[in-house]
Design a protein around this motif. Structure first.
Motif, PDB file in Angstrom:
ATOM      1  N   VAL A  20       0.850  -1.203   0.000  1.00  0.00           N
ATOM      2  CA  VAL A  20       0.000   0.000   0.000  1.00  0.00           C
ATOM      3  C   VAL A  20       0.883   1.250   0.000  1.00  0.00           C
ATOM      4  O   VAL A  20       0.635   2.214  -0.743  1.00  0.00           O
ATOM      5  CB  VAL A  20      -0.963  -0.015   1.222  1.00  0.00           C
ATOM      6  N   ALA A  21       1.959   1.216   0.817  1.00  0.00           N
ATOM      7  CA  ALA A  21       2.856   2.378   0.897  1.00  0.00           C
ATOM      8  C   ALA A  21       3.521   2.626  -0.462  1.00  0.00           C
ATOM      9  O   ALA A  21       3.627   3.777  -0.909  1.00  0.00           O
ATOM     10  CB  ALA A  21       3.905   2.148   1.981  1.00  0.00           C
ATOM     11  N   CYS A  23       2.380   1.802  -3.425  1.00  0.00           N
ATOM     12  CA  CYS A  23       1.371   2.292  -4.386  1.00  0.00           C
ATOM     13  C   CYS A  23       1.126   3.784  -4.199  1.00  0.00           C
ATOM     14  O   CYS A  23       0.909   4.514  -5.159  1.00  0.00           O
ATOM     15  CB  CYS A  23       0.053   1.532  -4.213  1.00  0.00           C
ATOM     16  N   LYS A  24       1.194   4.253  -2.955  1.00  0.00           N
ATOM     17  CA  LYS A  24       0.972   5.677  -2.684  1.00  0.00           C
ATOM     18  C   LYS A  24       2.224   6.467  -3.109  1.00  0.00           C
ATOM     19  O   LYS A  24       2.150   7.459  -3.831  1.00  0.00           O
ATOM     20  CB  LYS A  24       0.669   5.851  -1.186  1.00  0.00           C
ATOM     21  N   ARG A  25       3.394   5.978  -2.649  1.00  0.00           N
ATOM     22  CA  ARG A  25       4.665   6.679  -2.871  1.00  0.00           C
ATOM     23  C   ARG A  25       4.972   6.855  -4.352  1.00  0.00           C
ATOM     24  O   ARG A  25       5.475   7.871  -4.773  1.00  0.00           O
ATOM     25  CB  ARG A  25       5.745   5.836  -2.186  1.00  0.00           C
ATOM     26  N   PHE A  30      -4.180   6.428  -5.097  1.00  0.00           N
ATOM     27  CA  PHE A  30      -4.370   7.432  -4.042  1.00  0.00           C
ATOM     28  C   PHE A  30      -5.775   7.266  -3.450  1.00  0.00           C
ATOM     29  O   PHE A  30      -6.717   6.939  -4.181  1.00  0.00           O
ATOM     30  CB  PHE A  30      -4.316   8.854  -4.621  1.00  0.00           C
ATOM     31  N   PRO A  31      -5.938   7.607  -2.157  1.00  0.00           N
ATOM     32  CA  PRO A  31      -7.314   7.646  -1.623  1.00  0.00           C
ATOM     33  C   PRO A  31      -8.080   8.753  -2.342  1.00  0.00           C
ATOM     34  O   PRO A  31      -7.530   9.831  -2.577  1.00  0.00           O
ATOM     35  CB  PRO A  31      -7.119   8.001  -0.144  1.00  0.00           C
ATOM     36  N   GLU A  34      -8.466  12.885  -1.047  1.00  0.00           N
ATOM     37  CA  GLU A  34      -7.648  12.745   0.171  1.00  0.00           C
ATOM     38  C   GLU A  34      -7.531  14.052   0.952  1.00  0.00           C
ATOM     39  O   GLU A  34      -7.532  14.045   2.181  1.00  0.00           O
ATOM     40  CB  GLU A  34      -6.262  12.221  -0.206  1.00  0.00           C
ATOM     41  N   TRP A  43     -11.305   5.064  -4.642  1.00  0.00           N
ATOM     42  CA  TRP A  43      -9.854   5.184  -4.877  1.00  0.00           C
ATOM     43  C   TRP A  43      -9.605   5.852  -6.212  1.00  0.00           C
ATOM     44  O   TRP A  43     -10.399   5.714  -7.138  1.00  0.00           O
ATOM     45  CB  TRP A  43      -9.202   3.793  -4.875  1.00  0.00           C
ATOM     46  N   TYR A  45      -6.628   6.399  -9.347  1.00  0.00           N
ATOM     47  CA  TYR A  45      -5.403   5.824  -9.904  1.00  0.00           C
ATOM     48  C   TYR A  45      -4.507   6.960 -10.380  1.00  0.00           C
ATOM     49  O   TYR A  45      -4.943   7.800 -11.175  1.00  0.00           O
ATOM     50  CB  TYR A  45      -5.724   4.847 -11.041  1.00  0.00           C
ATOM     51  N   TYR A 261      -8.115  -2.620   1.144  1.00  0.00           N
ATOM     52  CA  TYR A 261      -7.583  -1.660   0.159  1.00  0.00           C
ATOM     53  C   TYR A 261      -8.583  -1.526  -0.987  1.00  0.00           C
ATOM     54  O   TYR A 261      -9.749  -1.286  -0.731  1.00  0.00           O
ATOM     55  CB  TYR A 261      -6.201  -2.158  -0.265  1.00  0.00           C
ATOM     56  N   THR A 262      -8.183  -1.753  -2.241  1.00  0.00           N
ATOM     57  CA  THR A 262      -9.128  -1.575  -3.346  1.00  0.00           C
ATOM     58  C   THR A 262      -9.964  -2.838  -3.596  1.00  0.00           C
ATOM     59  O   THR A 262     -10.827  -2.830  -4.468  1.00  0.00           O
ATOM     60  CB  THR A 262      -8.375  -1.260  -4.647  1.00  0.00           C
TER      61      THR A 262
END
Ligand code: GAP
Length: 554
Positions: A20-21, A23-25, A30-31, A34, A43, A45, A261-262
């Motif tokens: 998850v980290a 995918c965000k980084r 992204f949520p 956010e 979510w 993309y 998550y998704t």
């Protein structure tokens, strides 16, 4: 739970956190919204996520529609006539059992609450120590594992505070052992409301006036539009049975408890095929016998069981082409009790996610349920004239239905890898994080770097190579930072090859004198080889197409 199992679960949940980290980084996911605190179950993309998603959808479309003569596509609207959902059964039955916590108001799906054993405290009511007020509503709390009776009493006081008592004094306490109960909030032990059905469709109104008459719904599946357009597709394409209609598009479900998550979202995309076949009695009439086993090549005497197996095989095969190992897939054949009201048989393809084996795709034999329902509700014929059988009938259907978001998550989970390496730049061991994507889904197929940013001749050549490769492959250019760091950045986003322009490119090899060669570094082996710029395009194309199949990384 034994120690080994415990460690396994911790390891797998750590793994999920790291995924998850990443995918965000790296801009995959992204949520949604956010900056406003996000919105549960939705979510977005990011720049790399959208590329992977497009690649997945294109690979599916190519395999299901473009490489077949018996399947055509459709792109229907998300909002349809509300009668569609009446006919399909979604209005009456598309619901999950739901309960609410009487203290926190948190909502749970009844069937997802783990049954608990323990002691429950019961109260007949409470009075207010500060005023004459009394509440005679009974309430109970389960003493959760590791908690004391006083913790449960505190939860009961919260409940009576919500009923208007300023300083509740609990009345008529008794206790009782309970076994396998799902009537209490597993987070605080508070009593839950009785279970009731909650329809998962999102409602909306069409037009400027909000009345009961113009209520409609965001589609909860793409499939229904295919059934509703069956006649139009048949009339305009002159397809002959067996044939299919495929669609990729958004679907919406107001999931009670979006999670993992998704994996379970409220807005997601589906890739669905409705493949129309002859009913078994027509196969028998025209062929004299029914083959239920099937095989690789479709035949006229196949019954629905053979077609169902055929599509299961086709779909399993396809997953390899986007990098999902067969070792990570499992089939689950639904029992009679589990089958949806419309299905004769359904097999779920499960993937080994870090949070457990879960459904990636369902392959259902839906009989003639949907076309018959729409025919009855609309009053329009949705049957087919079979020239061989010389009769009309409502076709039966086999439906492979996959989720794009779930598959993207499965692809990232299955590609995620970490390895310990000695870094010469830093002089110590480092962890290399690498997404070992199949090239078909990797957001970039290659990256081009000049060895040094401050050497104009290297930069000019690198730009020239980049601009020329970009015509053929999604390609990334990077000149910032040490070359090792640049390789790591590409490893983390799964770029299969990195091309470096160095002094030998410009000055020629000291041994052969050959100029215009570059190094090509392989993401998985990290090995480098020199390739001439003239052969670079073909070299990359070949590496991308002969990518080795691999087994599970976990
Ligand atoms: N037309 C049949 C149908 O919709 P389904 O099993 O409910 O069947 C098919 O959904 C696929 O859609 C699932 O296998 C899953 O990949 C995806 N899907 C369903 N609900 C989802 C959700 N809430 N979030 C993400 N994907 C979902």
């Amino acid at each position: 739970m034994c120690m080994e199992q415990d460690q396994h679960i911790t390891k797998e949940s750590d793994l999920m956190e790291r995924i998850v980290a990443l995918c965000k980084r790296r801009g995959l996911i992204f949520p949604s919204s956010e900056i406003y605190g996000g919105i549960n179950g939705f979510w977005d993309y990011g720049p790399l996520g959208v590329e992977i998603k497009r690649n997945i959808k294109e690979a599916w479309w190519r395999d299901i529609v473009q490489l077949r003569e018996d399947v055509v596509g459709l792109d229907a609207s998300i909002i349809m006539h509300p009668r569609v959902w009446d006919a399909s059964g979604h209005l009456a039955t598309f619901s999950d059992p739901m309960v609410d916590c009487l203290v926190t108001k948190k909502r749970f799906r009844t069937d997802q609450i783990e049954p608990l054993d323990g002691v429950a405290l019961f109260f007949t009511g409470a009075r207010d120590s500060l005023t004459p007020a009394v509440c005679n509503e009974p309430f109970s709390v389960l003493i959760l594992p590791g908690k004391k009776p006083e913790d449960a009493r505190q939860v009961a006081r919260q409940f009576y505070s919500l009923r208007g008592l300023k300083d509740p004094v609990l009345l008529g306490e008794s206790c009782c052992e309970v076994h396998g109960t799902v009537s209490y909030n597993p987070e605080n032990g508070a009593q839950l409301t009785p279970s009731r059905q909650f329809n998962l469709m999102f409602k909306t109104t069409v037009g400027p006036v909000e009345t009961e008459d113009n209520i409609t719904y965001l589609r909860p599946e793409t499939a229904q539009a295919i059934f509703v357009q069956f006649r139009n597709v048949l009339d305009t394409t002159r397809m002959k049975i067996p044939f299919g209609i495929a669609q990729i598009g958004k679907a919406f479900r107001n999931e009670i408890n979006p999670r993992n998550y998704t994996f379970r979202s409220r807005e997601f995309e589906q890739m669905e095929l409705e493949y129309f076949i002859r009913p078994d009695e027509i196969v028998l009439k025209t062929q004299g016998q029914i083959d239920e086993q099937g095989g690789e090549e479709p035949r006229c005497n196949w019954g629905w069981k053979a077609w169902h197996k055929y599509w299961l095989k086709q779909r399993r095969r396809w997953y390899t082409s986007v990098g999902i190992s067969q070792d990570d897939l499992e089939e689950y054949w639904q029992t009679k009790e589990e089958l949806a009201h419309y299905a004769k048989a359904t097999v779920d393809l499960l993937f080994r996610f870090p949070f457990g084996k879960q459904e990636l795709e369902g392959i259902a034999a839906r009989g003639d349920f949907d076309l018959t329902q729409h025919q009855n509700y609309s009053g329009k014929p949705l049957d087919y004239y079979d020239e061989v059988a010389k009769q009309r009938y409502v076709p039966h259907v086999i439906e492979p239905s996959a989720g794009v978001d779930r598959l993207l998550l499965a692809i990232v989970c299955s590609a995620y890898d970490e390895e310990e390496l000695f870094s010469e730049e830093v002089g110590k061991k480092e962890t290399r994080t690498v997404l070992r994507f199949h090239p078909s889904v990797a957001p970039y197929k290659c990256a081009v770097f000049p060895l040094l940013k401050n050497k104009p001749e290297l930069v000019a050549k690198a730009r020239e190579v980049f601009l020329s490769l970009r015509q053929f492959f999604p390609c990334y250019y990077d000149e910032n930072g040490a070359i090792g760091r640049r390789y790591r950045r590409q490893d983390e986003i799964g770029t299969p090859m990195c091309i470096t322009i160095d002094f030998e490119t410009i000055e020629g090899s000291r041994l052969s004198g050959q100029r215009d060669t570059v190094t090509v570094r392989d993401r998985d082996t990290m090995q480098q080889r020199r390739v001439s710029i003239a052969e670079l395009k073909d070299h990359i194309a070949e590496k991308l197409t002969v990518f080795p199949q691999r087994s599970s990384l976990r």
